[in-house]
Write a protein that holds these residues in place. Sequence first.
Motif, PDB file in Angstrom:
ATOM      1  N   ASP A  14       0.817  -1.219   0.000  1.00  0.00           N
ATOM      2  CA  ASP A  14       0.000   0.000   0.000  1.00  0.00           C
ATOM      3  C   ASP A  14       0.848   1.265   0.000  1.00  0.00           C
ATOM      4  O   ASP A  14       0.551   2.215  -0.735  1.00  0.00           O
ATOM      5  CB  ASP A  14      -0.937  -0.007   1.207  1.00  0.00           C
ATOM      6  N   ALA A  15       1.885   1.303   0.848  1.00  0.00           N
ATOM      7  CA  ALA A  15       2.730   2.494   0.926  1.00  0.00           C
ATOM      8  C   ALA A  15       3.463   2.741  -0.386  1.00  0.00           C
ATOM      9  O   ALA A  15       3.899   3.868  -0.665  1.00  0.00           O
ATOM     10  CB  ALA A  15       3.733   2.350   2.072  1.00  0.00           C
ATOM     11  N   LEU A  16       3.579   1.694  -1.214  1.00  0.00           N
ATOM     12  CA  LEU A  16       4.255   1.811  -2.512  1.00  0.00           C
ATOM     13  C   LEU A  16       3.264   2.113  -3.645  1.00  0.00           C
ATOM     14  O   LEU A  16       3.625   1.987  -4.816  1.00  0.00           O
ATOM     15  CB  LEU A  16       5.022   0.521  -2.821  1.00  0.00           C
ATOM     16  N   PHE A  17       2.048   2.467  -3.275  1.00  0.00           N
ATOM     17  CA  PHE A  17       1.003   2.800  -4.255  1.00  0.00           C
ATOM     18  C   PHE A  17       0.719   1.607  -5.181  1.00  0.00           C
ATOM     19  O   PHE A  17       0.534   1.744  -6.379  1.00  0.00           O
ATOM     20  CB  PHE A  17       1.404   4.039  -5.073  1.00  0.00           C
ATOM     21  N   GLN A  18       0.709   0.437  -4.571  1.00  0.00           N
ATOM     22  CA  GLN A  18       0.375  -0.773  -5.323  1.00  0.00           C
ATOM     23  C   GLN A  18      -1.064  -1.142  -4.954  1.00  0.00           C
ATOM     24  O   GLN A  18      -1.368  -1.359  -3.776  1.00  0.00           O
ATOM     25  CB  GLN A  18       1.330  -1.916  -4.965  1.00  0.00           C
ATOM     26  N   PRO A  19      -1.981  -1.215  -5.924  1.00  0.00           N
ATOM     27  CA  PRO A  19      -3.403  -1.397  -5.602  1.00  0.00           C
ATOM     28  C   PRO A  19      -3.692  -2.728  -4.935  1.00  0.00           C
ATOM     29  O   PRO A  19      -2.968  -3.710  -5.127  1.00  0.00           O
ATOM     30  CB  PRO A  19      -4.078  -1.299  -6.972  1.00  0.00           C
ATOM     31  N   GLN A  20      -4.765  -2.774  -4.163  1.00  0.00           N
ATOM     32  CA  GLN A  20      -5.078  -3.974  -3.396  1.00  0.00           C
ATOM     33  C   GLN A  20      -5.581  -5.113  -4.262  1.00  0.00           C
ATOM     34  O   GLN A  20      -5.596  -6.263  -3.821  1.00  0.00           O
ATOM     35  CB  GLN A  20      -6.103  -3.620  -2.306  1.00  0.00           C
ATOM     36  N   GLN A  21      -6.002  -4.834  -5.481  1.00  0.00           N
ATOM     37  CA  GLN A  21      -6.426  -5.909  -6.379  1.00  0.00           C
ATOM     38  C   GLN A  21      -5.298  -6.367  -7.311  1.00  0.00           C
ATOM     39  O   GLN A  21      -5.524  -7.152  -8.233  1.00  0.00           O
ATOM     40  CB  GLN A  21      -7.648  -5.476  -7.215  1.00  0.00           C
ATOM     41  N   HIS A  22      -4.048  -5.897  -7.046  1.00  0.00           N
ATOM     42  CA  HIS A  22      -2.905  -6.265  -7.896  1.00  0.00           C
ATOM     43  C   HIS A  22      -2.634  -7.769  -7.774  1.00  0.00           C
ATOM     44  O   HIS A  22      -2.712  -8.343  -6.672  1.00  0.00           O
ATOM     45  CB  HIS A  22      -1.670  -5.469  -7.472  1.00  0.00           C
ATOM     46  N   PRO A  23      -2.317  -8.460  -8.898  1.00  0.00           N
ATOM     47  CA  PRO A  23      -2.080  -9.922  -8.864  1.00  0.00           C
ATOM     48  C   PRO A  23      -0.989 -10.339  -7.885  1.00  0.00           C
ATOM     49  O   PRO A  23      -1.042 -11.449  -7.341  1.00  0.00           O
ATOM     50  CB  PRO A  23      -1.673 -10.249 -10.307  1.00  0.00           C
ATOM     51  N   ALA A  24       0.022  -9.472  -7.646  1.00  0.00           N
ATOM     52  CA  ALA A  24       1.116  -9.830  -6.741  1.00  0.00           C
ATOM     53  C   ALA A  24       0.621 -10.014  -5.308  1.00  0.00           C
ATOM     54  O   ALA A  24       1.282 -10.660  -4.493  1.00  0.00           O
ATOM     55  CB  ALA A  24       2.201  -8.758  -6.776  1.00  0.00           C
ATOM     56  N   ARG A  25      -0.565  -9.436  -4.991  1.00  0.00           N
ATOM     57  CA  ARG A  25      -1.094  -9.525  -3.643  1.00  0.00           C
ATOM     58  C   ARG A  25      -1.969 -10.753  -3.456  1.00  0.00           C
ATOM     59  O   ARG A  25      -2.571 -10.949  -2.402  1.00  0.00           O
ATOM     60  CB  ARG A  25      -1.870  -8.253  -3.316  1.00  0.00           C
ATOM     61  N   ASP A  26      -2.013 -11.604  -4.452  1.00  0.00           N
ATOM     62  CA  ASP A  26      -2.783 -12.835  -4.364  1.00  0.00           C
ATOM     63  C   ASP A  26      -1.957 -13.902  -3.645  1.00  0.00           C
ATOM     64  O   ASP A  26      -0.722 -13.905  -3.700  1.00  0.00           O
ATOM     65  CB  ASP A  26      -3.150 -13.305  -5.781  1.00  0.00           C
ATOM     66  N   SER A  27      -2.635 -14.846  -2.978  1.00  0.00           N
ATOM     67  CA  SER A  27      -1.922 -15.899  -2.228  1.00  0.00           C
ATOM     68  C   SER A  27      -1.123 -16.816  -3.141  1.00  0.00           C
ATOM     69  O   SER A  27      -0.229 -17.536  -2.685  1.00  0.00           O
ATOM     70  CB  SER A  27      -2.923 -16.727  -1.415  1.00  0.00           C
ATOM     71  N   HIS A  28      -1.421 -16.815  -4.439  1.00  0.00           N
ATOM     72  CA  HIS A  28      -0.640 -17.631  -5.376  1.00  0.00           C
ATOM     73  C   HIS A  28       0.755 -17.039  -5.595  1.00  0.00           C
ATOM     74  O   HIS A  28       1.647 -17.732  -6.077  1.00  0.00           O
ATOM     75  CB  HIS A  28      -1.370 -17.743  -6.718  1.00  0.00           C
ATOM     76  N   ASP A  29       0.952 -15.782  -5.266  1.00  0.00           N
ATOM     77  CA  ASP A  29       2.240 -15.123  -5.484  1.00  0.00           C
ATOM     78  C   ASP A  29       2.947 -14.724  -4.191  1.00  0.00           C
ATOM     79  O   ASP A  29       4.144 -14.436  -4.209  1.00  0.00           O
ATOM     80  CB  ASP A  29       2.047 -13.860  -6.331  1.00  0.00           C
ATOM     81  N   THR A  30       2.228 -14.677  -3.081  1.00  0.00           N
ATOM     82  CA  THR A  30       2.780 -14.156  -1.834  1.00  0.00           C
ATOM     83  C   THR A  30       2.493 -15.116  -0.685  1.00  0.00           C
ATOM     84  O   THR A  30       1.435 -15.735  -0.630  1.00  0.00           O
ATOM     85  CB  THR A  30       2.152 -12.774  -1.519  1.00  0.00           C
TER      86      THR A  30
END
Length: 453
Positions: A251-267
Amino acid sequence: MAEEAILSYLEKGHEISDSGQFASERGIDHNEIVNVIKSLHGFRYVDAEDIKRETWVLTDEGKAYAAKGSPEVQLFLAIPPEGISKEELQKKLEPTAFKIACAQAAKNKWVEMGKQLISRKVEKVEDRVKDLLLKIQEGQVIGSEDIKALKGRKLIVPQTWKGYSVKKGPNYAPRRKKVVTDLTRDNFQSGEWKELEFKEYNYTAKGQPLEGGHLHPLLKVRYQLKKIFLCMGFEEMPTNNFVESSFWNFDALFQPQQHPARDSHDTFFLQAPSTTKELPEDYVQRVKDIHESGGYGSRGYVYDWKREEANKNLLRTHTTAVSSRMLYQLAQKPFSPKKYFSIDRVFRNEAVDRTHLAEFHQIEGLVCDRGLTLCDLIGVLHDFFSRLGMNKLKFKPAYNPYTEPSMEIFSYHEGFKKWVEVGNSGMFRPEMLRPMGLPEDVQVIAWGLSLER
Protein backbone atom coordinates in the motif's frame (compact mmCIF):
# COMPACT_ATOMS: atom_id res chain seq x y z
CA MET A 1 52.23 -56.17 25.29
CA ALA A 2 54.12 -52.87 25.68
CA GLU A 3 51.80 -51.63 28.46
CA GLU A 4 52.06 -54.89 30.38
CA ALA A 5 55.88 -54.82 30.10
CA ILE A 6 56.10 -51.25 31.45
CA LEU A 7 53.66 -51.67 34.37
CA SER A 8 55.08 -55.05 35.49
CA TYR A 9 58.66 -53.67 35.34
CA LEU A 10 57.70 -50.69 37.52
CA GLU A 11 55.82 -52.97 39.94
CA LYS A 12 59.13 -54.55 40.94
CA GLY A 13 60.38 -51.17 42.12
CA HIS A 14 62.49 -50.44 39.08
CA GLU A 15 62.58 -47.26 37.04
CA ILE A 16 62.99 -47.09 33.28
CA SER A 17 65.95 -44.79 32.73
CA ASP A 18 65.88 -45.00 28.92
CA SER A 19 62.82 -46.03 26.92
CA GLY A 20 64.97 -46.76 23.87
CA GLN A 21 67.16 -49.25 25.73
CA PHE A 22 64.06 -50.74 27.42
CA ALA A 23 62.41 -51.31 24.02
CA SER A 24 65.58 -52.82 22.53
CA GLU A 25 66.07 -55.29 25.41
CA ARG A 26 62.49 -56.57 25.08
CA GLY A 27 62.31 -56.58 21.29
CA ILE A 28 59.43 -54.08 21.19
CA ASP A 29 59.22 -51.23 18.69
CA HIS A 30 60.22 -47.99 20.41
CA ASN A 31 57.32 -46.04 18.85
CA GLU A 32 54.88 -48.48 20.48
CA ILE A 33 56.60 -48.00 23.86
CA VAL A 34 56.44 -44.21 23.46
CA ASN A 35 52.71 -44.25 22.65
CA VAL A 36 51.95 -46.36 25.73
CA ILE A 37 54.08 -44.12 27.98
CA LYS A 38 52.20 -41.03 26.75
CA SER A 39 48.84 -42.69 27.45
CA LEU A 40 49.87 -43.90 30.92
CA HIS A 41 51.33 -40.49 31.73
CA GLY A 42 48.06 -38.81 30.75
CA PHE A 43 46.17 -40.88 33.33
CA ARG A 44 49.03 -40.40 35.88
CA TYR A 45 49.84 -44.10 36.08
CA VAL A 46 53.45 -43.09 35.41
CA ASP A 47 55.54 -39.94 35.51
CA ALA A 48 57.63 -39.49 32.38
CA GLU A 49 60.42 -37.07 31.55
CA ASP A 50 61.77 -36.31 28.10
CA ILE A 51 65.16 -37.59 26.97
CA LYS A 52 66.81 -36.10 23.92
CA ARG A 53 70.03 -37.27 22.29
CA GLU A 54 71.80 -36.00 19.22
CA THR A 55 72.73 -38.93 17.00
CA TRP A 56 74.15 -39.33 13.53
CA VAL A 57 72.45 -41.27 10.75
CA LEU A 58 73.65 -42.25 7.28
CA THR A 59 72.46 -40.43 4.21
CA ASP A 60 71.43 -42.46 1.15
CA GLU A 61 74.95 -42.02 -0.21
CA GLY A 62 76.38 -43.12 3.14
CA LYS A 63 74.19 -46.24 3.17
CA ALA A 64 75.40 -47.13 -0.33
CA TYR A 65 79.08 -46.81 0.77
CA ALA A 66 78.38 -48.89 3.90
CA ALA A 67 77.04 -51.69 1.70
CA LYS A 68 79.45 -51.58 -1.31
CA GLY A 69 82.49 -49.84 0.09
CA SER A 70 83.76 -46.30 -0.42
CA PRO A 71 84.36 -45.08 -4.01
CA GLU A 72 88.11 -44.71 -3.43
CA VAL A 73 88.42 -48.38 -2.36
CA GLN A 74 86.23 -49.49 -5.28
CA LEU A 75 88.55 -47.58 -7.61
CA PHE A 76 91.72 -49.06 -5.99
CA LEU A 77 90.43 -52.62 -6.32
CA ALA A 78 89.49 -52.00 -9.97
CA ILE A 79 93.13 -51.15 -10.88
CA PRO A 80 95.16 -54.23 -11.97
CA PRO A 81 98.86 -54.52 -10.88
CA GLU A 82 100.06 -53.46 -14.35
CA GLY A 83 97.89 -50.32 -14.33
CA ILE A 84 94.93 -49.24 -16.45
CA SER A 85 93.97 -46.36 -18.69
CA LYS A 86 91.62 -43.70 -17.35
CA GLU A 87 88.99 -44.53 -19.98
CA GLU A 88 88.97 -48.24 -19.10
CA LEU A 89 88.91 -47.55 -15.37
CA GLN A 90 86.04 -45.11 -15.77
CA LYS A 91 83.95 -47.89 -17.32
CA LYS A 92 84.31 -50.02 -14.15
CA LEU A 93 82.83 -47.41 -11.80
CA GLU A 94 79.57 -45.50 -11.71
CA PRO A 95 79.94 -42.04 -13.29
CA THR A 96 78.93 -40.20 -10.09
CA ALA A 97 81.42 -42.17 -7.99
CA PHE A 98 84.44 -41.97 -10.36
CA LYS A 99 85.28 -38.30 -9.81
CA ILE A 100 84.97 -38.63 -6.02
CA ALA A 101 87.03 -41.85 -6.06
CA CYS A 102 89.90 -40.29 -8.04
CA ALA A 103 90.09 -37.28 -5.74
CA GLN A 104 90.01 -39.32 -2.52
CA ALA A 105 92.41 -42.03 -3.76
CA ALA A 106 94.94 -39.38 -4.88
CA LYS A 107 94.54 -37.54 -1.55
CA ASN A 108 95.27 -40.81 0.34
CA LYS A 109 98.31 -41.42 -1.96
CA TRP A 110 96.97 -44.82 -2.98
CA VAL A 111 97.29 -44.32 -6.74
CA GLU A 112 99.44 -42.51 -9.23
CA MET A 113 97.56 -40.57 -11.89
CA GLY A 114 99.86 -40.86 -14.96
CA LYS A 115 99.23 -39.37 -18.38
CA GLN A 116 98.76 -42.79 -19.95
CA LEU A 117 98.00 -45.12 -17.03
CA ILE A 118 96.60 -45.03 -13.53
CA SER A 119 98.56 -47.43 -11.28
CA ARG A 120 98.68 -48.48 -7.62
CA LYS A 121 101.21 -46.92 -5.26
CA VAL A 122 100.51 -49.33 -2.36
CA GLU A 123 99.79 -53.05 -2.27
CA LYS A 124 96.58 -52.97 -0.17
CA VAL A 125 94.31 -50.49 1.56
CA GLU A 126 91.76 -50.45 4.37
CA ASP A 127 88.25 -49.10 3.81
CA ARG A 128 88.17 -46.84 6.87
CA VAL A 129 85.16 -44.89 5.55
CA LYS A 130 83.08 -48.06 5.30
CA ASP A 131 84.14 -49.18 8.78
CA LEU A 132 83.16 -45.81 10.31
CA LEU A 133 79.80 -45.81 8.56
CA LEU A 134 79.06 -49.33 9.82
CA LYS A 135 79.92 -48.26 13.38
CA ILE A 136 77.52 -45.32 13.16
CA GLN A 137 74.86 -47.62 11.73
CA GLU A 138 75.30 -49.91 14.74
CA GLY A 139 75.01 -46.99 17.18
CA GLN A 140 78.70 -46.95 18.22
CA VAL A 141 80.53 -43.74 19.07
CA ILE A 142 83.33 -42.47 16.81
CA GLY A 143 85.81 -39.60 17.16
CA SER A 144 84.95 -35.96 16.44
CA GLU A 145 87.49 -35.71 13.61
CA ASP A 146 85.94 -38.72 11.88
CA ILE A 147 82.48 -37.20 12.35
CA LYS A 148 83.71 -33.96 10.79
CA ALA A 149 85.20 -35.80 7.79
CA LEU A 150 82.06 -37.87 7.13
CA LYS A 151 79.81 -34.84 7.59
CA GLY A 152 81.98 -32.87 5.12
CA ARG A 153 81.42 -35.58 2.52
CA LYS A 154 77.64 -35.49 3.28
CA LEU A 155 77.61 -39.15 4.26
CA ILE A 156 75.98 -38.52 7.65
CA VAL A 157 73.46 -36.03 9.06
CA PRO A 158 72.48 -35.20 12.65
CA GLN A 159 69.21 -36.51 14.07
CA THR A 160 67.54 -35.84 17.41
CA TRP A 161 66.45 -39.00 19.18
CA LYS A 162 63.56 -38.59 21.61
CA GLY A 163 62.65 -40.95 24.40
CA TYR A 164 61.53 -41.01 28.04
CA SER A 165 62.63 -41.92 31.52
CA VAL A 166 59.72 -43.41 33.47
CA LYS A 167 58.79 -43.99 37.11
CA LYS A 168 55.59 -44.73 39.04
CA GLY A 169 52.95 -41.99 39.06
CA PRO A 170 50.41 -41.05 41.75
CA ASN A 171 47.71 -43.29 40.18
CA TYR A 172 50.02 -46.25 39.53
CA ALA A 173 48.44 -49.72 39.41
CA PRO A 174 49.81 -53.02 38.00
CA ARG A 175 46.90 -53.03 35.57
CA ARG A 176 45.07 -50.14 33.97
CA LYS A 177 41.51 -49.76 35.18
CA LYS A 178 38.94 -49.85 32.42
CA VAL A 179 37.01 -46.60 32.58
CA VAL A 180 33.57 -46.24 31.03
CA THR A 181 32.76 -43.51 28.52
CA ASP A 182 29.02 -44.18 28.04
CA LEU A 183 26.24 -44.77 30.54
CA THR A 184 23.75 -47.26 29.05
CA ARG A 185 20.29 -48.52 29.87
CA ASP A 186 21.77 -51.91 30.79
CA ASN A 187 24.01 -50.22 33.39
CA PHE A 188 20.93 -48.82 35.11
CA GLN A 189 18.88 -52.04 34.92
CA SER A 190 21.69 -54.22 36.31
CA GLY A 191 22.69 -51.71 38.97
CA GLU A 192 26.35 -51.89 37.91
CA TRP A 193 26.42 -48.12 37.38
CA LYS A 194 27.11 -47.81 41.13
CA GLU A 195 30.47 -49.61 40.71
CA LEU A 196 31.54 -48.16 37.39
CA GLU A 197 34.40 -45.68 37.08
CA PHE A 198 33.81 -43.08 34.39
CA LYS A 199 36.36 -41.39 32.20
CA GLU A 200 36.93 -37.74 33.02
CA TYR A 201 36.11 -35.22 30.32
CA ASN A 202 38.13 -32.11 29.66
CA TYR A 203 35.45 -29.59 28.77
CA THR A 204 38.01 -26.82 28.21
CA ALA A 205 39.94 -28.76 25.55
CA LYS A 206 39.87 -27.16 22.12
CA GLY A 207 38.70 -29.08 19.09
CA GLN A 208 40.80 -29.98 16.11
CA PRO A 209 41.49 -26.82 14.09
CA LEU A 210 39.74 -26.71 10.72
CA GLU A 211 42.13 -27.16 7.82
CA GLY A 212 39.79 -26.10 5.04
CA GLY A 213 36.70 -24.12 4.18
CA HIS A 214 35.99 -21.00 2.19
CA LEU A 215 33.33 -18.37 1.73
CA HIS A 216 30.23 -19.34 -0.21
CA PRO A 217 30.29 -17.77 -3.71
CA LEU A 218 27.11 -15.79 -2.94
CA LEU A 219 28.69 -14.36 0.21
CA LYS A 220 31.73 -13.29 -1.81
CA VAL A 221 29.56 -11.48 -4.36
CA ARG A 222 27.43 -9.97 -1.57
CA TYR A 223 30.56 -8.62 0.13
CA GLN A 224 31.80 -7.18 -3.17
CA LEU A 225 28.47 -5.41 -3.81
CA LYS A 226 28.31 -4.08 -0.26
CA LYS A 227 31.81 -2.67 -0.67
CA ILE A 228 30.77 -0.95 -3.92
CA PHE A 229 27.77 0.70 -2.25
CA LEU A 230 29.87 1.87 0.70
CA CYS A 231 32.54 3.28 -1.65
CA MET A 232 29.78 5.23 -3.43
CA GLY A 233 28.70 6.78 -0.12
CA PHE A 234 25.58 4.71 0.50
CA GLU A 235 24.22 3.80 3.95
CA GLU A 236 22.94 0.27 4.61
CA MET A 237 19.26 -0.09 5.57
CA PRO A 238 18.18 -2.45 8.40
CA THR A 239 16.65 -5.53 6.76
CA ASN A 240 16.13 -7.81 9.76
CA ASN A 241 12.32 -7.94 9.39
CA PHE A 242 11.43 -10.82 7.08
CA VAL A 243 7.78 -10.45 8.11
CA GLU A 244 6.08 -7.25 6.91
CA SER A 245 2.55 -5.92 6.81
CA SER A 246 0.84 -5.60 3.46
CA PHE A 247 0.70 -1.88 4.15
CA TRP A 248 4.48 -1.34 4.03
CA ASN A 249 5.04 -4.04 1.39
CA PHE A 250 2.30 -2.87 -1.04
CA ASP A 251 0.00 0.00 0.00
CA ALA A 252 2.73 2.49 0.93
CA LEU A 253 4.26 1.81 -2.51
CA PHE A 254 1.00 2.80 -4.26
CA GLN A 255 0.38 -0.77 -5.32
CA PRO A 256 -3.40 -1.40 -5.60
CA GLN A 257 -5.08 -3.97 -3.40
CA GLN A 258 -6.43 -5.91 -6.38
CA HIS A 259 -2.90 -6.26 -7.90
CA PRO A 260 -2.08 -9.92 -8.86
CA ALA A 261 1.12 -9.83 -6.74
CA ARG A 262 -1.09 -9.52 -3.64
CA ASP A 263 -2.78 -12.83 -4.36
CA SER A 264 -1.92 -15.90 -2.23
CA HIS A 265 -0.64 -17.63 -5.38
CA ASP A 266 2.24 -15.12 -5.48
CA THR A 267 2.78 -14.16 -1.83
CA PHE A 268 3.28 -16.07 1.43
CA PHE A 269 0.72 -14.76 3.95
CA LEU A 270 1.10 -15.60 7.64
CA GLN A 271 -1.50 -17.52 9.61
CA ALA A 272 -0.20 -16.47 13.04
CA PRO A 273 0.04 -13.58 13.64
CA SER A 274 -2.15 -12.94 10.63
CA THR A 275 -2.35 -9.15 11.05
CA THR A 276 -0.11 -6.32 12.20
CA LYS A 277 -0.69 -4.65 15.56
CA GLU A 278 -0.10 -1.01 14.73
CA LEU A 279 0.47 1.38 11.82
CA PRO A 280 0.97 5.18 11.74
CA GLU A 281 -2.70 6.20 11.52
CA ASP A 282 -2.29 9.67 9.99
CA TYR A 283 -0.04 8.23 7.26
CA VAL A 284 -2.45 5.31 6.68
CA GLN A 285 -5.26 7.83 6.07
CA ARG A 286 -3.18 9.73 3.50
CA VAL A 287 -2.31 6.46 1.71
CA LYS A 288 -6.01 5.50 1.71
CA ASP A 289 -6.94 8.87 0.17
CA ILE A 290 -4.32 8.64 -2.61
CA HIS A 291 -5.48 5.11 -3.52
CA GLU A 292 -9.16 6.04 -3.58
CA SER A 293 -9.19 9.59 -4.90
CA GLY A 294 -5.67 10.37 -6.14
CA GLY A 295 -3.79 13.62 -5.75
CA TYR A 296 -0.59 15.37 -6.83
CA GLY A 297 -1.76 15.13 -10.44
CA SER A 298 -2.97 11.53 -10.12
CA ARG A 299 -6.53 10.11 -10.38
CA GLY A 300 -5.66 7.27 -7.96
CA TYR A 301 -7.19 3.85 -8.50
CA VAL A 302 -10.80 4.87 -7.81
CA TYR A 303 -11.80 1.92 -5.57
CA ASP A 304 -12.72 1.30 -1.93
CA TRP A 305 -9.44 0.83 -0.06
CA LYS A 306 -9.78 -1.71 2.75
CA ARG A 307 -7.83 -1.50 6.00
CA GLU A 308 -8.10 -5.26 6.64
CA GLU A 309 -6.12 -5.92 3.45
CA ALA A 310 -3.38 -3.52 4.55
CA ASN A 311 -3.15 -5.20 7.97
CA LYS A 312 -2.33 -8.67 6.59
CA ASN A 313 1.12 -9.99 7.52
CA LEU A 314 3.30 -11.62 4.89
CA LEU A 315 6.85 -12.64 4.11
CA ARG A 316 8.18 -9.58 2.31
CA THR A 317 8.19 -9.94 -1.46
CA HIS A 318 10.85 -7.24 -1.97
CA THR A 319 13.22 -5.14 0.14
CA THR A 320 11.43 -2.05 -1.21
CA ALA A 321 9.20 -2.54 1.84
CA VAL A 322 12.25 -1.51 3.89
CA SER A 323 12.80 1.47 1.58
CA SER A 324 9.24 2.67 2.20
CA ARG A 325 9.80 2.55 5.98
CA MET A 326 13.13 4.41 5.70
CA LEU A 327 11.70 7.12 3.46
CA TYR A 328 8.74 7.61 5.82
CA GLN A 329 11.14 8.02 8.77
CA LEU A 330 13.22 10.46 6.71
CA ALA A 331 10.10 12.54 6.00
CA GLN A 332 9.38 12.98 9.72
CA LYS A 333 12.52 15.10 10.19
CA PRO A 334 13.87 18.27 8.54
CA PHE A 335 14.88 17.01 5.10
CA SER A 336 18.46 15.98 4.36
CA PRO A 337 19.60 14.02 1.26
CA LYS A 338 20.22 10.30 1.75
CA LYS A 339 21.65 7.37 -0.17
CA TYR A 340 20.45 3.95 1.03
CA PHE A 341 21.12 0.35 0.00
CA SER A 342 20.14 -3.13 1.13
CA ILE A 343 21.05 -6.74 0.26
CA ASP A 344 18.83 -9.37 1.84
CA ARG A 345 16.31 -12.17 1.37
CA VAL A 346 12.84 -11.82 -0.10
CA PHE A 347 10.17 -14.46 -0.58
CA ARG A 348 7.90 -15.28 -3.53
CA ASN A 349 5.35 -18.08 -3.81
CA GLU A 350 6.78 -19.26 -7.12
CA ALA A 351 7.11 -22.70 -8.66
CA VAL A 352 10.63 -23.95 -7.94
CA ASP A 353 12.67 -24.80 -11.03
CA ARG A 354 16.31 -24.64 -12.16
CA THR A 355 16.33 -20.84 -12.18
CA HIS A 356 13.79 -20.01 -9.44
CA LEU A 357 13.48 -20.66 -5.70
CA ALA A 358 10.83 -19.55 -3.23
CA GLU A 359 13.36 -17.11 -1.81
CA PHE A 360 16.27 -15.11 -3.22
CA HIS A 361 18.44 -12.11 -2.34
CA GLN A 362 17.43 -8.70 -3.65
CA ILE A 363 19.92 -5.85 -4.07
CA GLU A 364 18.41 -2.39 -3.84
CA GLY A 365 19.83 1.10 -4.00
CA LEU A 366 18.11 4.47 -3.78
CA VAL A 367 19.06 8.15 -3.75
CA CYS A 368 16.77 10.75 -2.17
CA ASP A 369 17.54 14.41 -2.98
CA ARG A 370 16.10 17.60 -4.42
CA GLY A 371 15.82 18.06 -8.19
CA LEU A 372 16.79 14.54 -9.28
CA THR A 373 16.00 13.51 -12.87
CA LEU A 374 16.16 10.42 -15.05
CA CYS A 375 19.62 11.55 -16.21
CA ASP A 376 20.85 11.30 -12.60
CA LEU A 377 19.51 7.75 -12.40
CA ILE A 378 21.27 6.75 -15.64
CA GLY A 379 24.52 8.29 -14.42
CA VAL A 380 24.38 6.48 -11.06
CA LEU A 381 23.60 3.18 -12.82
CA HIS A 382 26.61 3.57 -15.14
CA ASP A 383 28.83 4.25 -12.11
CA PHE A 384 27.42 1.30 -10.12
CA PHE A 385 27.55 -1.32 -12.88
CA SER A 386 30.98 -0.20 -14.14
CA ARG A 387 32.35 -1.15 -10.71
CA LEU A 388 31.01 -4.66 -11.39
CA GLY A 389 32.81 -4.74 -14.74
CA MET A 390 29.70 -3.98 -16.83
CA ASN A 391 30.56 -1.01 -19.04
CA LYS A 392 28.08 -1.53 -21.88
CA LEU A 393 24.58 -0.63 -20.66
CA LYS A 394 21.33 0.20 -22.37
CA PHE A 395 17.85 0.92 -20.99
CA LYS A 396 14.32 -0.03 -22.01
CA PRO A 397 11.08 1.64 -20.84
CA ALA A 398 9.13 -0.49 -18.37
CA TYR A 399 6.17 -0.34 -15.97
CA ASN A 400 6.29 -0.61 -12.15
CA PRO A 401 3.38 0.36 -9.86
CA TYR A 402 5.55 2.65 -7.72
CA THR A 403 8.03 4.15 -10.24
CA GLU A 404 7.41 6.45 -13.19
CA PRO A 405 9.35 6.65 -15.44
CA SER A 406 10.69 3.08 -15.13
CA MET A 407 13.57 1.39 -16.97
CA GLU A 408 14.81 -2.17 -17.39
CA ILE A 409 18.63 -2.33 -17.39
CA PHE A 410 20.53 -4.43 -19.94
CA SER A 411 24.27 -5.19 -20.13
CA TYR A 412 26.14 -6.67 -23.10
CA HIS A 413 27.52 -10.12 -22.25
CA GLU A 414 30.81 -10.73 -24.07
CA GLY A 415 30.58 -14.50 -23.52
CA PHE A 416 27.00 -14.90 -24.77
CA LYS A 417 27.47 -12.15 -27.38
CA LYS A 418 24.07 -10.69 -26.53
CA TRP A 419 22.32 -8.18 -24.27
CA VAL A 420 21.20 -9.59 -20.90
CA GLU A 421 18.74 -8.02 -18.45
CA VAL A 422 20.54 -7.22 -15.17
CA GLY A 423 18.06 -5.10 -13.21
CA ASN A 424 15.09 -2.77 -12.98
CA SER A 425 14.98 0.91 -12.04
CA GLY A 426 12.89 4.05 -11.94
CA MET A 427 11.88 7.21 -10.10
CA PHE A 428 9.45 6.76 -7.19
CA ARG A 429 6.04 8.21 -8.00
CA PRO A 430 4.70 11.35 -6.22
CA GLU A 431 1.71 9.20 -5.14
CA MET A 432 4.20 7.25 -3.01
CA LEU A 433 6.43 10.08 -1.76
CA ARG A 434 4.02 12.94 -1.02
CA PRO A 435 1.78 11.07 1.48
CA MET A 436 4.95 10.32 3.45
CA GLY A 437 5.49 14.04 3.91
CA LEU A 438 8.58 14.52 1.71
CA PRO A 439 8.84 18.05 0.16
CA GLU A 440 7.46 18.46 -3.39
CA ASP A 441 10.89 19.20 -4.89
CA VAL A 442 12.37 15.95 -3.48
CA GLN A 443 12.68 12.99 -5.83
CA VAL A 444 13.91 9.44 -5.27
CA ILE A 445 15.75 7.38 -7.88
CA ALA A 446 16.07 3.64 -7.25
CA TRP A 447 17.14 0.37 -8.82
CA GLY A 448 17.14 -3.32 -7.92
CA LEU A 449 18.62 -6.60 -9.05
CA SER A 450 19.00 -10.16 -7.78
CA LEU A 451 22.18 -11.47 -6.16
CA GLU A 452 21.78 -14.98 -7.56
CA ARG A 453 20.89 -14.13 -11.16
